[in-house]
Design an enzyme around this catalytic site. Structure first.
Site, short mmCIF file in Angstrom:
data_model
loop_
_atom_site.label_atom_id
_atom_site.label_comp_id
_atom_site.label_asym_id
_atom_site.label_seq_id
_atom_site.Cartn_x
_atom_site.Cartn_y
_atom_site.Cartn_z
N THR A 152 -1.24 17.75 -0.97
CA THR A 152 -1.95 18.70 -1.84
C THR A 152 -3.02 19.43 -1.14
O THR A 152 -3.76 18.54 -0.71
CB THR A 152 -2.13 18.05 -3.18
N LYS A 175 -10.31 15.15 -5.74
CA LYS A 175 -10.04 15.95 -4.78
C LYS A 175 -9.43 17.17 -5.40
O LYS A 175 -9.60 18.43 -5.11
CB LYS A 175 -8.96 15.26 -3.63
N LYS A 226 1.07 23.33 -7.81
CA LYS A 226 0.64 21.77 -7.74
C LYS A 226 -0.85 21.66 -7.97
O LYS A 226 -1.23 20.73 -9.15
CB LYS A 226 0.69 21.27 -6.33
N1 LIG Z 1 -0.55 8.93 -4.64
C1 LIG Z 1 0.08 9.69 -5.65
O1 LIG Z 1 0.24 9.41 -6.80
C2 LIG Z 1 0.30 11.31 -5.14
C3 LIG Z 1 0.94 11.99 -6.15
C4 LIG Z 1 1.07 13.33 -5.87
C5 LIG Z 1 0.73 13.84 -4.65
N2 LIG Z 1 -0.22 13.04 -3.98
C6 LIG Z 1 -0.66 13.72 -2.70
O2 LIG Z 1 0.10 13.26 -1.52
C7 LIG Z 1 -0.88 13.17 -0.38
C8 LIG Z 1 -0.89 11.79 0.14
O3 LIG Z 1 -1.62 10.86 -0.97
P1 LIG Z 1 -1.23 9.14 -0.80
O4 LIG Z 1 -1.61 8.93 -2.09
O5 LIG Z 1 -0.24 8.98 -0.14
O6 LIG Z 1 -2.86 8.93 0.11
P2 LIG Z 1 -3.04 7.75 0.97
O7 LIG Z 1 -2.29 6.46 0.18
O8 LIG Z 1 -4.48 7.74 0.92
O9 LIG Z 1 -2.42 8.06 2.52
C9 LIG Z 1 -3.11 9.10 2.95
C10 LIG Z 1 -2.26 9.23 4.12
O10 LIG Z 1 -2.98 10.25 5.16
C11 LIG Z 1 -3.28 9.69 6.49
N3 LIG Z 1 -4.55 10.33 6.97
C12 LIG Z 1 -5.59 10.53 6.31
N4 LIG Z 1 -6.50 11.12 7.00
C13 LIG Z 1 -5.58 11.22 8.42
C14 LIG Z 1 -6.14 11.83 9.60
N5 LIG Z 1 -7.30 12.59 9.64
N6 LIG Z 1 -5.41 11.89 10.48
C15 LIG Z 1 -3.96 11.48 10.30
N7 LIG Z 1 -3.68 10.97 9.15
C16 LIG Z 1 -4.42 10.81 8.07
C17 LIG Z 1 -3.39 8.22 6.27
O11 LIG Z 1 -3.44 7.45 7.22
P3 LIG Z 1 -3.94 5.80 7.37
O12 LIG Z 1 -2.93 5.18 6.82
O13 LIG Z 1 -4.26 5.63 8.67
O14 LIG Z 1 -5.18 5.84 6.49
C18 LIG Z 1 -2.28 7.90 5.25
O15 LIG Z 1 -0.97 7.84 5.81
C19 LIG Z 1 -2.30 13.69 -0.80
O16 LIG Z 1 -2.33 15.14 -0.65
C20 LIG Z 1 -2.35 13.41 -2.49
O17 LIG Z 1 -2.88 14.38 -3.23
C21 LIG Z 1 -0.24 11.76 -4.24
#
Ligand SMILES: NC(=O)c1ccc[n+]([C@@H]2O[C@H](COP(=O)([O-])OP(=O)(O)OC[C@H]3O[C@@H](n4cnc5c(N)ncnc54)[C@H](OP(=O)(O)O)[C@@H]3O)[C@@H](O)[C@H]2O)c1
Length: 267
Positions: free
Chosen positions: A96, A239, A173
């Site tokens: 997102t 965010k 989104k």
């Molecule tokens: N979780 C939900 O319920 C949900 C639902 C809908 C949409 N989303 C969206 O999906 C996306 C991912 O969310 P998430 O919940 O999976 O987040 P998350 O658990 O915090 O994971 C974030 C991912 O991004 C990586 N990352 C962060 N900074 C980075 C950088 N500078 N360079 C390379 N990799 C980096 C992290 O790597 P590390 O493992 O090394 O930290 C991890 O793989 C976001 O945009 C979020 O808004 C999430």
């Protein structure tokens, strides 16, 4: 289904989605900044790569699901990523992010002869595992037939085509998350008032969500809030309300509700 897909970003949402792809029969080359998060996938046959560019197969498909705009840009601009993609390949970007980030990245990909498809996700990690995601997507028409079955394999129960204009899917989104966060806060405020005035919040939410508010968001958040389950501890609302404000303000729209939500989420 022997196609190899590159998958970058194995966080809370990336891991179950990548697992679904493996379970559907795709081969995966995965990269995550913290390599240990790939262990379960490697045990199931995925190949762990050292750099984002190494997860990319020339002419193939690479998926990114990293945290935010800065993380997405850093992956795209990392050494060799765009060069490795090259003509005929597709980057499905699922984070997102701001629509303007999508526009910028779509233009950079086009210069390298590859396609940028944005496909942000509605659904929590549990919904991914249950294959109940909703996915709006935007990208060049020529890519859509190839992308759809991959989104289905990721766990989409519905895919919504918002055309070719970069940024559109993220506008959808961000608007959706604004409504979800608003609903969560409104339910909480309403049920606090109800409870403090001596009426049973559970009975109220049962009535409302089986009549005028019979929508999944009201039903799931309403039940949770009425039962005083621990609130979702997630940085995502803050965010995404920030993204909503910036997107609205770019077209000079005032954002009184988003401003209030942003203040509440910061405290
Ligand atoms: N979780 C939900 O319920 C949900 C639902 C809908 C949409 N989303 C969206 O999906 C996306 C991912 O969310 P998430 O919940 O999976 O987040 P998350 O658990 O915090 O994971 C974030 C991912 O991004 C990586 N990352 C962060 N900074 C980075 C950088 N500078 N360079 C390379 N990799 C980096 C992290 O790597 P590390 O493992 O090394 O930290 C991890 O793989 C976001 O945009 C979020 O808004 C999430």
């Amino acid at each position: 289904m022997s196609e190899t897909i590159g998958f970058i970003g194995l966080g809370q949402l990336g891991l179950p989605i990548a697992t679904n792809l493996l379970n559907t029969g795709y081969s995966l080359h995965v990269y995550n900044r913290t390599a240990s998060k790939a262990e379960s996938l490697v045990a199931q046959g995925a190949k762990l790569m050292d750099r984002p560019a190494d997860a990319v197969t020339s002419g193939g498909i690479v998926v990114t699901l990293v945290w935010d705009d800065a993380a997405l840009e850093s992956v795209v601009m990392s050494a060799g990523f765009l060069e490795q993609l090259g003509p005929g390949s597709i980057h499905i970007a699922m984070s997102t992010v701001l629509p303007e980030t999508s526009k910028k990245l779509a233009a950079i990909h086009a210069k390298h002869g590859c396609a940028y498809v944005e496909a942000p996700i509605f659904g929590r990690p549990e919904a991914a595992l249950a294959r109940q995601l909703w996915i709006p997507f935007t990208g060049p028409q020529s890519t859509k037939e190839r992308v759809r079955p991959i989104l289905e394999a990721m766990g989409a129960q519905g895919i919504f085509d918002f055309g070719e204009e970069a940024g559109a899917a993220n506008i959808v989104k961000i608007a959706g998350n604004f409504l979800i966060v608003s609903a969560g806060r409104s339910i909480s405020e309403a049920l606090t008032m109800v409870g403090k005035n001596g009426v049973d919040p559970k009975a109220v939410i049962d009535m409302l969500t089986s009549t005028l508010f019979s929508a999944p968001i009201y039903q799931s958040y309403g039940k949770r809030i009425a039962e005083k389950s621990p609130p979702f501890q997630s940085p995502i609302p803050l965010k995404d309300i920030g993204l909503f404000k910036r997107t609205a303000q770019q077209v000079e729209e005032p954002t009184p509700i988003a401003n209030t939500l942003h203040d509440l989420l910061q405290n």
